[in-house]
Design a protein around this motif. Structure first.
Motif, mmCIF file in Angstrom:
data_model
loop_
_atom_site.group_PDB
_atom_site.id
_atom_site.type_symbol
_atom_site.label_atom_id
_atom_site.label_comp_id
_atom_site.label_asym_id
_atom_site.label_seq_id
_atom_site.Cartn_x
_atom_site.Cartn_y
_atom_site.Cartn_z
ATOM 1 N N UNK A 1 0.883 -0.886 -0.031
ATOM 2 C CA UNK A 1 0.404 0.114 0.172
ATOM 3 C C UNK A 1 1.105 0.813 0.036
ATOM 4 N N UNK A 2 1.481 1.216 1.084
ATOM 5 C CA UNK A 2 2.327 2.719 1.052
ATOM 6 C C UNK A 2 3.681 2.657 -0.615
ATOM 7 N N UNK A 3 4.402 1.169 -1.032
ATOM 8 C CA UNK A 3 4.702 1.829 -2.109
ATOM 9 C C UNK A 3 4.132 2.178 -2.978
ATOM 10 N N UNK A 4 2.766 1.710 -3.332
ATOM 11 C CA UNK A 4 1.824 2.140 -4.302
ATOM 12 C C UNK A 4 1.277 3.686 -4.717
ATOM 13 N N UNK A 5 1.415 4.675 -3.247
ATOM 14 C CA UNK A 5 1.187 5.605 -2.563
ATOM 15 C C UNK A 5 2.693 6.891 -3.183
ATOM 16 N N UNK A 6 3.610 5.893 -2.658
ATOM 17 C CA UNK A 6 5.723 6.285 -2.517
ATOM 18 C C UNK A 6 5.244 6.930 -4.952
ATOM 19 N N UNK A 7 4.580 5.410 -5.039
ATOM 20 C CA UNK A 7 4.559 5.289 -6.210
ATOM 21 C C UNK A 7 3.689 6.834 -7.042
ATOM 22 N N UNK A 8 2.648 7.207 -6.500
ATOM 23 C CA UNK A 8 1.887 7.621 -7.121
ATOM 24 C C UNK A 8 2.007 8.991 -7.061
ATOM 25 N N UNK A 9 2.711 9.725 -5.180
ATOM 26 C CA UNK A 9 3.688 11.307 -4.750
ATOM 27 C C UNK A 9 3.944 11.087 -6.310
ATOM 28 N N UNK A 10 5.618 10.546 -7.109
ATOM 29 C CA UNK A 10 6.864 10.342 -7.785
ATOM 30 C C UNK A 10 5.897 10.245 -9.853
ATOM 31 N N UNK A 11 4.295 10.345 -9.274
ATOM 32 C CA UNK A 11 3.981 10.640 -10.502
ATOM 33 C C UNK A 11 3.727 11.814 -10.768
ATOM 34 N N UNK A 12 3.132 12.783 -9.756
ATOM 35 C CA UNK A 12 3.274 13.339 -9.460
ATOM 36 C C UNK A 12 3.718 14.640 -9.362
#
Length: 404
Positions: free
Chosen positions: A358-369
């Motif tokens: 879950x936190x890795x997915x959230x990290x990827x979302x912020x990276x895309x931002x």
């Protein structure tokens, strides 16, 4: 002789004792640090933004809508419980002091929202209208309090009507009038403010006349509304500690379940399946996770300083992992889990794996931002820092918590 005022005092004391016990878990050290960080960062950027406030900024609309919604949202907390449907109906004609105390309590506990809104919008008001004296804004807040009392009493009258459609229409009409009143007051158009106030008064008097046609008390409606509010509070508290009073709501979400429930059919994946299904369907885990991603993403996108963007990204990663930790105790009261022929270490590793995913997915979302904003250095830092943070926090703090 039955004394409803003394009865309310006992009910209020028991209610405060119960809620304060859970509030200690909600506002623990972690949440206090996060709130302090939020308030400090928001105040800093708020002052900087006010220094460059555009001349055509819609201050009247923003404050008018905010104050109008605040006074419109005026629920009556009666503190009634299901057994009262049997034991208190016989004493209905003696319950006047009880409901009077309930109205006073409802008004007092909602004052903090008005105080927070008044403090938050004060700098915006004075920045938009520097030629106005400070006491004008104080008079506006006084009008807010008066309308708050009026809407609270009006809501109490409308609770005598069982049809929800009538109550919803009345609520919508009063909300529009409330917004209009405070828009005109902030805009300085006092004639129109007076006209809309008269219209609100007419609606207020009409609701009084309608309520008098229903002299009785709709006990089941009052109990259901209070139970619903307490269940909302319990769901929030359940994210920090185990709440035995919580009635878990299970949602279908078939398409999402079919997406996340694909795990190999083996003993070591038993709790992988259970925690994934629980995350998607039980309580408010999924909703909380999505809200934290969205709010954190807004901070990352709109905060101008890149280092503050990175701090907010890590902060929301921490908050997500911390909130999802309670999944481990979600099924504590279900004895069947103890009968599974699965080692306790498998259960712990399943939770740690889900939290890391879950936190890795959230990290990827912020990276895309950061990629969208073309902040290449920030992209690399948040990706590497997020993975390192997830690894250290989950295998350090979370693992120690679930194994003790």
């Amino acid at each position: 002789m039955f004394d409803s005022h003394a009865f309310f005092k006992r009910r209020f004391s028991a209610h405060m004792k119960e809620t304060s016990r859970y509030l200690r878990y909600i506002f623990n050290g972690h949440i206090a640090v996060a709130m302090l960080f939020f308030i400090s960062a928001a105040a800093y950027y708020y002052q900087g933004w006010l220094a460059n406030l555009p001349d055509n900024f819609p201050t009247a609309w923003i404050i008018g809508v905010a104050f109008g919604l605040l006074v419109s949202y005026s629920p009556v907390r009666t503190l009634l419980k299901e057994p009262d449907l049997v034991f208190l109906i016989a004493a209905e004609n003696k319950m006047g002091p009880y409901f009077r105390d309930a109205l006073i309590y409802s008004f007092v506990i909602q004052l903090y929202l008005i105080l927070l809104a008044g403090a938050a919008f004060g700098p915006l008001y004075f920045a938009s209208y520097p030629d106005r004296a400070g006491n004008i804004y104080l008079l506006t807040l006084l009008v807010v309090l008066i309308f708050k009392v009026g809407n609270l009493v009006d809501n109490w009258w409308m609770l005598k009507i069982r049809e929800p459609g009538i109550r919803q229409v009345d609520q919508a009409v009063r909300m529009l009038l409330n917004v209009a009143v405070f828009y005109f007051i902030v805009q300085g158009e006092m004639v129109w403010a007076g006209i809309t106030t008269v219209l609100f008064t007419l609606v207020f008097l009409y609701d009084l006349s309608v309520s008098r046609k229903y002299p009785g008390i709709v006990w089941d409606l009052l109990v259901e509304k209070d139970r619903s509010r307490m269940q909302t509070f319990y769901r929030i508290a359940n994210m920090f500690t185990d709440v035995p009073h919580l009635k878990n709501q299970v949602k279908n979400r078939h398409w999402l379940v079919s997406l996340v429930s694909r795990v190999p059919f083996a003993n070591r994946h038993t709790f992988d399946y259970l925690y994934r299904i629980s995350f998607v369907r039980s309580g408010d885990y999924l909703g909380m996770y999505v809200r934290l991603i969205v709010i954190g993403g807004l901070f990352v996108y709109f905060v101008p300083n890149i280092w503050m963007k990175l701090l907010f990204a890590l902060l929301f990663l921490y908050m997500s992992a911390f909130q999802m930790m309670t999944l481990y105790h979600h099924h504590r009261t279900i004895m069947w889990l103890d009968l599974y022929p699965v080692d306790i270490g498998v259960r712990q590793r399943s939770l740690l794996k889900l939290l890391f995913q879950l936190t890795l997915f959230q990290t990827i979302i912020y990276t895309l931002l950061f990629i969208v904003m073309q902040e290449w250095a920030g992209m690399l830092i948040v990706l590497a820092g997020g993975i390192v943070f997830d690894y250290l926090f989950i295998l350090g703090y979370v693992k120690k918590k679930v194994t003790t």
